[in-house]
Design a protein around this motif. Structure first.
Motif, PDB file in Angstrom:
ATOM      1  N   LEU A  87      58.706  35.054  38.685  1.00  0.00           N
ATOM      2  CA  LEU A  87      59.751  34.112  39.087  1.00  0.00           C
ATOM      3  C   LEU A  87      59.163  32.714  39.235  1.00  0.00           C
ATOM      4  O   LEU A  87      59.794  31.727  38.880  1.00  0.00           O
ATOM      5  N   ARG A  88      57.930  32.655  39.736  1.00  0.00           N
ATOM      6  CA  ARG A  88      57.322  31.346  39.889  1.00  0.00           C
ATOM      7  C   ARG A  88      57.185  30.665  38.528  1.00  0.00           C
ATOM      8  O   ARG A  88      57.361  29.462  38.398  1.00  0.00           O
ATOM      9  N   GLU A  89      56.872  31.452  37.513  1.00  0.00           N
ATOM     10  CA  GLU A  89      56.725  30.854  36.188  1.00  0.00           C
ATOM     11  C   GLU A  89      58.066  30.420  35.607  1.00  0.00           C
ATOM     12  O   GLU A  89      58.144  29.451  34.881  1.00  0.00           O
ATOM     13  N   ILE A  90      59.089  31.156  35.932  1.00  0.00           N
ATOM     14  CA  ILE A  90      60.348  30.945  35.218  1.00  0.00           C
ATOM     15  C   ILE A  90      61.278  29.960  35.927  1.00  0.00           C
ATOM     16  O   ILE A  90      62.115  29.319  35.303  1.00  0.00           O
ATOM     17  N   ILE A  91      61.121  29.821  37.230  1.00  0.00           N
ATOM     18  CA  ILE A  91      61.977  28.873  37.953  1.00  0.00           C
ATOM     19  C   ILE A  91      61.370  27.482  37.801  1.00  0.00           C
ATOM     20  O   ILE A  91      60.211  27.273  38.121  1.00  0.00           O
ATOM     21  N   PRO A  92      62.127  26.556  37.242  1.00  0.00           N
ATOM     22  CA  PRO A  92      61.556  25.235  37.013  1.00  0.00           C
ATOM     23  C   PRO A  92      61.280  24.520  38.324  1.00  0.00           C
ATOM     24  O   PRO A  92      61.881  24.831  39.356  1.00  0.00           O
ATOM     25  N   ARG A  93      60.352  23.567  38.271  1.00  0.00           N
ATOM     26  CA  ARG A  93      60.034  22.808  39.483  1.00  0.00           C
ATOM     27  C   ARG A  93      61.280  22.020  39.898  1.00  0.00           C
ATOM     28  O   ARG A  93      62.000  21.479  39.081  1.00  0.00           O
TER      29      ARG A  93
END
Ligand SMILES: Nc1nc2c(ncn2[C@@H]2O[C@H](COP(=O)(O)OP(=O)(O)O)[C@@H](O)[C@H]2O)c(=O)[nH]1
Lengths: 602, 339
Positions: free
Chosen positions: A519-525
């Motif tokens: 999820l950290r990779e896929i949720i944009p900043r």
């Protein structure tokens, strides 16, 4: 009526890509059932989706007239079967309409999992299985090895298997003769009360429901009052006919014949595959064996990205349901996603098909939550209940036991990959059942796995771990108790119901960790730090943070650029619209499906 | 044709405040031809007394002689595409010059009498570290140009560089490193006495680029040459892009405008805002009201409140970006893009 002696009802069964459609086309062509030119236009005139994916979703039937070497004219009814494990029940009903099946195996590939699964279905339905080895034109064809594999895996005599090239047409005449010699003609009593099997039905907006039937006893003709035994629905027959391959009316369908019935019915729910049609007045006592309700086994939430499309989604679901009684839906509300529907399907492909049709044919922009199975949960001192949405799980303390559905999985693969696949099955809580050599180059592995584990991209993992040489098939075998817990996911401190999932206690901690990392990779900043946590009950087991976005600015913008820059900004704005706002966090749709991707070993 | 007549209309539209010869390598043009361009220009348009005349140049094709000639033609501002003072990074960018050539060119230009020189810089180049970037800024401090444009590199798909990064030849700079470089840039250049007046532009006092200010204030301009853009009130147009076609069109008196867009009032508004907000001083609310007859705050009340709350803009006499807003300007701009 055609003399049953001169009727043959058969299916073609095969592993995907072994040449089922090509052989069917060839049979239609050499019997002039359809010309080459029409071939493209008509035979292939299926749903776009089917064509793109190369799999048949609905059953189809064609009557082929063939003048055999013995001088007689035969009516051969080819009943095509759906080609995917999600639709196994429909396959089995289509097979029940036949006396025999051509079992097509690719001469260079050999026996694959669906070869075995389909052949077993045919044998269970007491069909005569006619082995056909296709693609013998290929330089690496190994018909002898393939015969051996068929005998090993199915216990059938393959020594006289027909050797065919559906591509060049070689051996196709022998296939037609084989159908006549090897497949028994239908039996039955044309004077007895009507007994016909529904093997499929489709909804046509002009003619209503078109029922595909196979008559076992008696006959069916316009004007008759018929009754669907499972649903009790009575209707008057308007038209009966056969597929040539277009629908052609006939005066009656009699013993052994295959064709269609139209009886003023508006909803396929009333004409379920597997049901028996009889006469209203002269009802048979016992329906044909094998009728089951096709029950959904996997569930997911479908939500419109734009809440305003809720009504449109409901209408579209209503419409699709007209043609597909096997999927179910009911309204549900998610704290995170708003109003949507919890939908039940026959399998993962079925989900994809429905979702894609909703988006493509109805222009909806949908978010699908990760699919899950239905759990049988027993609360302390209560009756068991089925729960198809993880969000509805009772608190840990209230649960006495949880059961989950299991499947029996058959994998066929070259020996060098056995280690990797056993490891994969083990990591998915698989129970080893047995292993068998089909030939020096193919092994059959048999495991029992929780269905939920098989949904976690098991098929993709299998494919990559066997470099594409492995194949699989599975069958539902019922519920078993498991030590399961619910994992909750929190975004920016808020629990997101639509992201929670059920997992075995022993896997909870690393699955939670992996999911949070994904999820950290896929949720944009975003404009602020977004902590992502996984929790069991109130215990946080894993945490990651999507750091606040620091820079997002177009470097330069001068006279010539203005239009282009404006377009970039418009695009960026549109991108935001495709995300779902959960609280203040913008979450891309794919995030909801990442829980399914667990195998790093790819 | 509507557009042609509108050009006619602007033929005697005030005085020209700036001429900018850029795009490609205009310095490669023989001086005699350049002379012709300039004199034709002045035969049609009359220059203002304070006219800014800029020419863009790449370091590799400028000699001292050439610079002197350009100066003599009336150019009073030179913009040099320095990009970086690190030869390795210049190679990554595929540039044909070295850091030394840039230095030489800069010194020649001063020698030739240019008193307004801009250096274009790029940061966020693949393989560049914050340390490398600071070295480049240190060289800038020593050279003491009048103007600096510092752009962060955008790697577009379908470019060689993009492919090289995908192939693992170079490593792209990450968003955080780019943010650090931009931060260093703001800090360093203001310490050196540059005024930060636009997202990517820095000037010594009074040396702000008049020409570009006109773009950001969404003013009117006419572009000549293949692919050149023009903007007059609510019309944007672009000349035929292919030079041969352009020449052909002019010779035969055919249509030389390829794209023309008549902007809706929504678009004019949004362009005025996202261009204006690029300026560090932002948009003056009174000026805006005079121009559009409506108050900026009234039109975008919800958006502005939201952006204020997020700490991206402030709004007093001017609506402008905060320091955080400078880093996240797109987040601000898209709020003003119509749906
Ligand atoms: N060489 C060769 N290729 C064949 C033969 N039969 C089918 N194919 C090819 O195998 C692929 C799969 O065939 P298809 O009929 O779509 O398989 P299905 O998935 O079982 O229906 C196609 O590319 C066919 O052209 C054959 O006899 N010889």
């Amino acid at each position: 009526m055609t003399d049953p002696q001169n009727i043959r009802n058969f299916s073609i069964i095969a592993h995907i890509d072994h040449g089922k459609s090509t052989l069917a086309d060839r049979l239609l062509e050499i019997t002039h059932t359809i010309s080459k030119r029409e071939m493209k236009e008509q035979v292939l005139d299926r749903m776009d989706l089917e064509r793109e994916r190369g799999i048949t979703i609905k059953a189809q039937a064609v009557r082929i007239l063939y003048k055999a070497k013995d001088g007689n004219e035969y009516a051969l009814n080819l009943i095509d079967t759906p080609g995917h494990v999600d639709f196994t029940y429909e396959v089995s009903r289509s097979l029940a309409a036949c006396e025999g099946a051509l079992l097509v195996v690719d001469a260079s590939q050999g026996v694959e999992a669906q070869t075995i699964a389909n052949a077993c279905l045919a044998l269970e339905n007491d069909l005569e299985v006619v082995p056909v080895i296709n693609k013998i034109d290929l330089p690496n064809a190994e018909p002898e090895r393939v015969k051996h594999e068929m005998e090993e895996s199915l216990g059938i005599d393959a020594s006289n298997a027909l050797l065919v090239s559906a591509k060049t047409g070689k051996g196709v005449d022998e296939v037609l003769e084989g159908i006549i010699c090897k497949i028994p003609s239908p039996e039955g009593n044309s004077e007895a009360p009507l007994k016909a099997l529904i093997f499929d039905s489709i909804y046509d907006s002009y003619r209503g429901v078109i029922i595909f039937v196979r008559v076992f006893d008696g006959k069916i003709a316009p004007g008759m009052k018929i009754k669907m035994m499972a649903t009790g629905r009575v209707a008057e027959v308007e038209d009966v006919g056969v597929f040539r391959p277009n629908m052609v009316s006939v005066s009656e369908l009699s013993v052994g014949e295959v064709g269609y019935v139209i009886a003023g019915i508006k909803d396929v729910k009333e004409t379920k595959a597997g049901d028996t049609i009889t006469e209203d007045k002269r009802s048979v006592l016992k329906p044909l064996a094998g009728y089951k309700e096709a029950k959904p086994v996997v569930f997911c939430g479908l939500y419109p990205i734009d809440g305003g499309e809720y009504g449109a989604l409901r209408d579209a679901l209503d419409k699709l349901k007209l043609n597909d009684p096997s999927f179910v839906y009911e309204p549900e509300t998610s704290k995170a996603l708003g109003f949507g529907f919890r939908c039940g399907f026959l399998g993962l492909l079925h989900i994809e098909i429905i979702k894609e049709r909703l988006e493509r044919e109805y222009g909806l922009n949908l978010l699908a939550t990760a699919p899950n199975v239905a759990y049988k949960v027993t609360n302390v001192g209560k009756e068991p209940q089925f729960i198809s949405n993880p969000a509805d799980f009772p608190p840990l303390g209230e649960i006495e036991s949880i059961e989950e559905p299991y499947v029996s999985v058959l994998v066929i693969l070259p020996p060098e990959f056995v280690g990797g696949i056993m490891e994969l099955c083990q990591s998915r809580r698989g129970e080893f059942k047995d292993m068998q050599y089909l030939s020096a180059s193919r092994i059959q592995l048999h495991y029992h796995l929780p269905l939920s584990e098989m949904m976690l991209d098991f098929y993709d993992s299998l494919k990559s771990r066997t470099k594409g040489y492995g194949s699989m098939d599975y069958d539902h075998i019922g519920y078993k108790e498991s030590n399961l817990v619910k994992l909750d996911i929190l975004l920016a401190g808020e629990s997101v119901d639509a992201l929670s999932f059920i997992v075995h206690k022993d896997h909870a901690s690393f699955r939670g960790k992996e999911f949070v990392e994904r999820l950290r990779e896929i949720i944009p900043r975003q404009m602020f730090d977004v902590p992502i946590q996984a929790a069991i009950g109130s215990r946080i087991i894993s945490r990651e943070t999507v750091k606040a976005k620091r820079k997002d600015v177009l470097a330069k913008c001068y006279g010539g650029d203005v239009t282009r820059k404006r377009k970039l900004l418009e695009k960026q704005k549109a991108g935001k619209k495709r995300m779902k706002n959960i609280g203040k966090v913008e979450v891309p749709k794919e995030a909801f499906l990442t829980v399914l991707k667990v195998d790093k070993n790819k | 044709m509507e557009i042609a007549s509108s050009i006619e209309k602007y033929r005697d539209f005030g005085k020209v405040v700036s001429i900018y010869i850029g795009g490609g390598t205009p310095s490669a043009l023989p001086t005699s031809l350049m002379d012709k361009v300039i004199s034709t220009c002045f035969s049609v348009f009359s220059p203002s007394s304070e006219i800014e005349m800029t020419i863009e140049a790449n370091p590799e094709n400028l000699t001292f002689k050439k610079l002197k000639k350009l100066k003599a033609l009336g150019f009073n501002r030179l913009s040099i595409g320095a990009q970086s003072f690190n030869d390795e990074l210049l190679k990554v960018l595929g540039r044909g010059h070295s850091a030394d050539e840039t230095l030489k060119c800069y010194l020649f230009a001063r020698e030739a009498g240019f008193q307004n020189i801009n250096l274009d810089l790029i940061f966020g180049i693949p393989n560049q570290t914050v340390g490398c970037w600071i070295e480049t800024l240190e060289i800038i401090a020593k050279l003491n140009p009048d103007h600096v444009s510092a752009y962060s590199l955008e790697v577009h798909e379908d470019t060689l560089l993009h492919k090289q990064i995908c192939d693992g030849l170079f490593s792209a700079t990450k968003e955080d490193a780019q943010a650090d470089m931009y931060f260093e840039c703001l800090k360093y250049l203001s310490k050196e006495g540059f005024c930060h007046y636009e997202i990517s532009n820095f000037a010594k006092e009074g040396k702000e680029c008049k020409h570009n200010l006109l773009y950001w204030k969404n003013g009117n301009y006419l572009g000549f040459g293949a692919g050149a853009h023009s903007h007059i009130e609510n019309l944007r147009f672009e000349n035929v892009n292919n030079p041969n076609d352009y020449i052909e069109a002019l010779r035969c008196g055919k249509k030389f405008l390829e794209i023309c867009e008549k902007l809706s009032s929504d678009k004019v508004l949004s362009e005025t805002i996202f261009l204006g907000l690029r300026l560090v001083d932002g948009i003056n609310l009174d000026e805006f009201k005079r121009k559009f007859d409506r108050s900026l705050i009234d039109i975008y009340e919800r958006q502005i409140e939201d952006l204020k709350e997020k700490g991206l803009v402030v709004c007093q006499e001017n609506l402008k970006l905060t320091e955080k807003g400078l880093f996240l300007a797109n987040e601000v701009f898209i709020q003003f893009i119509p749906d």
